[in-house]
Design a protein around this motif. Structure first.
Motif, mmCIF file in Angstrom:
data_model
loop_
_atom_site.group_PDB
_atom_site.id
_atom_site.type_symbol
_atom_site.label_atom_id
_atom_site.label_comp_id
_atom_site.label_asym_id
_atom_site.label_seq_id
_atom_site.Cartn_x
_atom_site.Cartn_y
_atom_site.Cartn_z
ATOM 1 N N THR A 65 7.658 3.936 3.449
ATOM 2 C CA THR A 65 6.424 4.292 3.207
ATOM 3 C C THR A 65 5.860 4.994 4.454
ATOM 4 O OG1 THR A 65 6.089 2.568 1.899
ATOM 5 C CG2 THR A 65 4.072 3.729 2.426
ATOM 6 N N SER A 76 0.394 0.850 -0.824
ATOM 7 C CA SER A 76 1.058 0.972 0.460
ATOM 8 C C SER A 76 0.972 2.766 0.950
ATOM 9 C CB SER A 76 2.632 0.608 0.335
ATOM 10 O OG SER A 76 3.373 1.239 -0.722
ATOM 11 N N ASP A 92 7.928 7.964 -2.188
ATOM 12 C CA ASP A 92 8.121 6.689 -1.415
ATOM 13 C C ASP A 92 8.528 5.800 -2.516
ATOM 14 O OD1 ASP A 92 7.816 4.263 0.192
ATOM 15 O OD2 ASP A 92 5.925 3.977 -0.580
HETATM 16 MG MG LIG Z 1 6.856 0.817 1.487
#
Ligand SMILES: [Mg+2]
Ligand SMILES: Nc1ncnc2c1ncn2[C@@H]1O[C@H](COP(=O)(O)OP(=O)(O)OP(=O)(O)O)[C@@H](O)[C@H]1O
Length: 415
Positions: A15, A42, A137
């Protein structure tokens, strides 16, 4: 439009590096969207912003700063309900049709709704978004591989199911279908299946496009490197191009071995701890270089704190060293090829880092099942190979080579 997917083992910094790449690109004038394949928050956490999901606007795109947009998948997306019904339907129909166990086995591995929503959203953004770059991500490796394998696998099932359903509609009266325990394949259900097939084929072409690539994020630790090597092989198996390896959380002294380990004022224990890690990371880095050559390797330093917020992420991106390269640059995907050879045909599929012992091949009708370390791909054979039999297979120069010869039963040889 360029699409970059970030994946790697859990917690390595997917991330963070995805968000850092997006911030850096946006600040260089590239119109960028960053999105995550899970419904967790996230990406918003890393960017230091709250990405709200309003109920009437399932996937609002938020402009985080000029040129940088972020998208939070909604947990209450209507596709979820639709996917669940398609999934249930598929499972019942396959069971009812007595589909062979290999197929049933693949079906049980179908990803969940989160992943489906992410794929469909990616397609929407690639098709109609105003972006130069979409940064995705992804979830940790296993889920990502399941996700990336899905469009092809599902398209494979749907393509076979649709004619079967048509046949059923023609052959059986509704009462007989009901008696056989199959869900009634109404015209509407067929239409739904057809639409899903179309979506899956479109997503497949986005993933296989030369403008899409995967970046493998890892930390310089042996366990992580070992898993990443297997991931690289599996990604290639599914026809995905990997264009960069990002080594994250690298201590400064590990990257520059000649530099002295920093002085510690916390006594010998701390110093030896640090020296120990520096040595371990130096070994890890050389293993990474050795394992992933010739892929470009980018090294992201272990910062003194969590890089949260766009400025911190930009600083992380700026501090990366190695073959950082141009984010919009594309690498050609090396897919399956077939060419005539010695009166037969040679099928090649690049598969880095495998040995012959790890590869398993099975021919099933017009398909070739290629399995590597628990991952399986169903390759639909081109028509010319359908009239051939497998004469042998080897793995050489990181490439699987399968030799096919004409099947004399199907294709009599002329005098
Ligand atoms: Mg992550
Ligand atoms: N280079 C770095 N320097 C310092 N901290 C970092 C660095 N990279 C990541 N972190 C921190 O490590 C933690 C994990 O990072 P991140 O959430 O990006 O990992 P992830 O691979 O996305 O994890 P998950 O598998 O759970 O999705 C976060 O707290 C992040 O701020």
């Amino acid at each position: 439009m360029r699409v970059i997917l970030f994946t790697g083992k859990g917690g390595v910094g997917k991330t963070t590096t995805a968000a850092a790449t997006a911030v850096q690109a946006a600040r260089a004038g590239i119109k960028t969207l960053v999105m995550s394949t899970d419904a967790a928050h996230s990406i918003g956490d890393a960017l230091g912003v709250v990405l709200v999901t309003a109920s009437d606007d399932p996937d609002p795109v938020v402009e985080v700063e000029p040129g940088l947009f972020a998208l939070q998948l909604s947990a209450a997306h209507s596709v979820r309900r639709s996917w669940r019904s398609v999934q249930d339907y598929l499972l019942t129909v396959f069971k009812g049709l007595g589909i062979d166990p290999v197929v049933a086995d693949e079906l049980t591995e179908l990803p969940g709704a989160d992943e489906i929503v992410a794929l469909l959203e990616l397609r929407t953004q690639v098709e109609s978004g105003p972006w130069d770059l979409v940064v995705v991500d992804c979830a940790p490796t296993a889920e990502t591989l399941r996700l990336l394998a899905l469009p092809e696998a599902l398209a494979w099932h749907l393509e076979r199911l649709i004619p079967a359903q048509r046949g059923l509609l023609r052959a059986l009266r509704p009462a007989a279908v009901a008696a056989a325990g199959l869900p009634l394949p109404g015209v509407q259900a067929l239409e739904t299946l057809r639409r899903w097939l179309e979506s899956m084929l479109e997503i497949q072409s986005i993933l296989a496009a030369g403008t899409t690539s995967v970046r493998l994020v890892l930390t310089p630790e042996r366990v992580v490197i070992a898993e990443s090597r297997r991931t690289l092989t599996s990604l290639r198996l599914y026809g995905l191009a990997v264009d960069q390896v990002v080594v994250n959380r690298v201590f400064p002294a590990a990257e520059a071995p000649e530099a002295n380990a920093p002085e510690s004022n916390q006594g010998l224990t701390h110093t030896s701890w640090l020296v120990g890690w520096n040595i371990a990371q130096q070994r890890g880095l050389s293993e990474v270089r050795h394992s992933f050559d010739p892929l470009p390797i980018v090294i992201a330093p272990y910062l003194a704190g969590e890089p949260v917020g766009t400025d911190a992420l930009a600083a992380l991106a700026g501090a990366c060293t190695g073959e950082v390269g141009d984010v919009l640059m594309t690498t050609p995907t090396q897919g399956m090829t077939v060419r005539p050879e010695d009166g037969g045909y040679l099928l090649t599929l690049p598969l880095p880092l495998v040995t012959a012992a790890e590869v398993d091949l099975k021919r099933r009708d017009d398909d070739l099942l290629v399995s590597v370390a628990g991952h399986r791909r169903v390759l639909s054979l081109p028509s010319v190979l359908r009239r051939c039999v497998v004469a042998g297979a080897v793995v050489r120069n990181a490439t699987l080579r399968v030799r096919f010869v004409p099947d004399e039963k199907l294709w009599p040889v002329d005098d």
